[in-house]
Each structure stands twice: as structure tokens, then as C-alpha cells.
Scaffold this active site. Structure first.
Site, PDB file in Angstrom:
ATOM      1  N   GLN A  35       0.829  -1.204   0.000  1.00 19.31           N
ATOM      2  CA  GLN A  35       0.000   0.000   0.000  1.00 19.31           C
ATOM      3  C   GLN A  35       0.865   1.257   0.000  1.00 19.31           C
ATOM      4  O   GLN A  35       0.584   2.222   0.706  1.00 19.31           O
ATOM      5  CB  GLN A  35      -0.942  -0.005   1.202  1.00 19.31           C
ATOM      6  CG  GLN A  35      -1.914  -1.157   1.182  1.00 19.31           C
ATOM      7  CD  GLN A  35      -2.799  -1.185   2.412  1.00 19.31           C
ATOM      8  OE1 GLN A  35      -2.831  -0.267   3.210  1.00 19.31           O
ATOM      9  NE2 GLN A  35      -3.544  -2.269   2.555  1.00 19.31           N
ATOM     10  N   CYS A  36       1.882   1.260  -0.808  1.00 16.47           N
ATOM     11  CA  CYS A  36       2.877   2.331  -0.858  1.00 16.47           C
ATOM     12  C   CYS A  36       2.850   2.973  -2.241  1.00 16.47           C
ATOM     13  O   CYS A  36       2.478   2.336  -3.222  1.00 16.47           O
ATOM     14  CB  CYS A  36       4.258   1.714  -0.571  1.00 16.47           C
ATOM     15  SG  CYS A  36       5.662   2.812  -0.731  1.00 16.47           S
ATOM     16  N   GLY A  37       3.277   4.210  -2.317  1.00 12.09           N
ATOM     17  CA  GLY A  37       3.382   4.860  -3.608  1.00 12.09           C
ATOM     18  C   GLY A  37       4.361   4.160  -4.537  1.00 12.09           C
ATOM     19  O   GLY A  37       4.272   4.294  -5.754  1.00 12.09           O
TER      20      GLY A  37
END
Length: 159
Positions: A35-37
Site C-alpha cells: 500500500q505504498c506509492g
């Protein structure tokens, strides 16, 4: 310890894997998060794996929830997410700590072997990459901003 072969870790299914299994291969070790850029880097990691696997290259993904809680899922959820969203077929491991008192021993070694900017040993964020040569020693450390495909020339030199 002078190379990664002295370490082991549990894979995403809970089985202990001795990293000696990857002896004489070029290895890219990455702390990951779903759930990271930078999560789309999974695609680049998979592309590298597919392109160079036959020449003795492997990517090892180590999920970590230490940066903004961006890897909250269970091991099973992480594996399913990576397979269904990015077609990941390279080895994934159980979530680990890459900083702090509970740092996994492999990451203690990696951070000491290849400090980051200004000599910092801390991992700054998800998708920090350690490129390991065939003898098990760290050849390079690259931060999150370096996309996996930017590593092609370094990987080719080591292959």
C-alpha cells in the site's frame, strides 16, 4: 558474517529458507509493501526476474510494515495481492523488521555491508534494494526512487 549465505528467513508460506540456496546467483533483495506509492515497482521487479532468471538472477521480496503501516496484511494476503495484481512469481518472504531492535539478521548484515546516504545504516523507506553479487556479497544499495529497471546495467555486469 561476510555474505548473505549465512542467513535464513521464512518464506511467505512459513518455510525456512537458507539463503545458501541462492549461492552463485545474482540476487536483488527488496523490502516491499502493498500500500505504498512505490508498490508499482513490483511490476519492474517481476520484469527483471523474468528477463534474467535463466542467467542466474533472482529477486527476493521481504514485506515490511515499518513505514507508514503500508503492509498491514497477513502473509497469505500479501502473497495473493502480489500474484493477482503484479503477477509476482519471484520468492516472497514473511514480513520482517528492517530497522530497530527487531531487525532481521539479514538486514543487519545488508545495512552494515552497504550503508546508505551519508553513512546511514537505516532503511529509509519501502523498496530499498540491495544488489548482491554471485559470491553473496553486497554490490550496491539503491533507494526507493531508483526503479527496478534502472538496475539493468548493474545486473548485467554481475551476470
Amino acid at each position: 558474517m561476510s555474505n548473505i549465505y549465512a542467513y535464513s528467513a521464512n518464506d511467505i508460506n512459513g518455510e525456512t529458507v537458507n539463503l545458501d540456496r541462492y549461492r552463485n546467483q545474482v540476487v536483488l533483495i527488496v523490502n516491499t509493501a502493498s500500500q505504498c506509492g512505490f508498490t508499482p515497482q513490483y511490476q519492474g521487479l517481476q520484469t527483471l526476474y523474468q528477463a534474467y532468471q535463466v542467467r542466474g538472477f533472482v529477486v527476493l521480496g521481504f514485506p515490511c510494515n515499518q513505514f507508514g503501516g503500508q503492509e498491514p496484511g497477513t502473509h497469505q494476503q500479501i502473497g495473493q495481492y502480489c500474484r493477482s495484481n503484479y503477477g509476482v512469481s519471484f520468492p516472497l518472504f514473511e514480513k520482517i523488521a528492517v530497522n530497530g531492535t527487531n531487525t532481521h539478521p539479514l538486514y543487519q548484515y545488508l545495512k552494515n555491508a552497504a550503508p546508505g546516504c551519508f553513512g546511514s545504516r537505516a532503511i529509509k523507506w519501502n523498496f530499498t534494494k540491495f544488489l548482491v553479487q554471485r559470491n553473496g556479497e553486497v554490490a550496491a544499495r539503491c533507494g526507493s526512487l531508483i526503479s527496478p529497471l534502472q538496475l539493468c546495467s548493474k545486473i548485467e555486469r554481475l551476470l
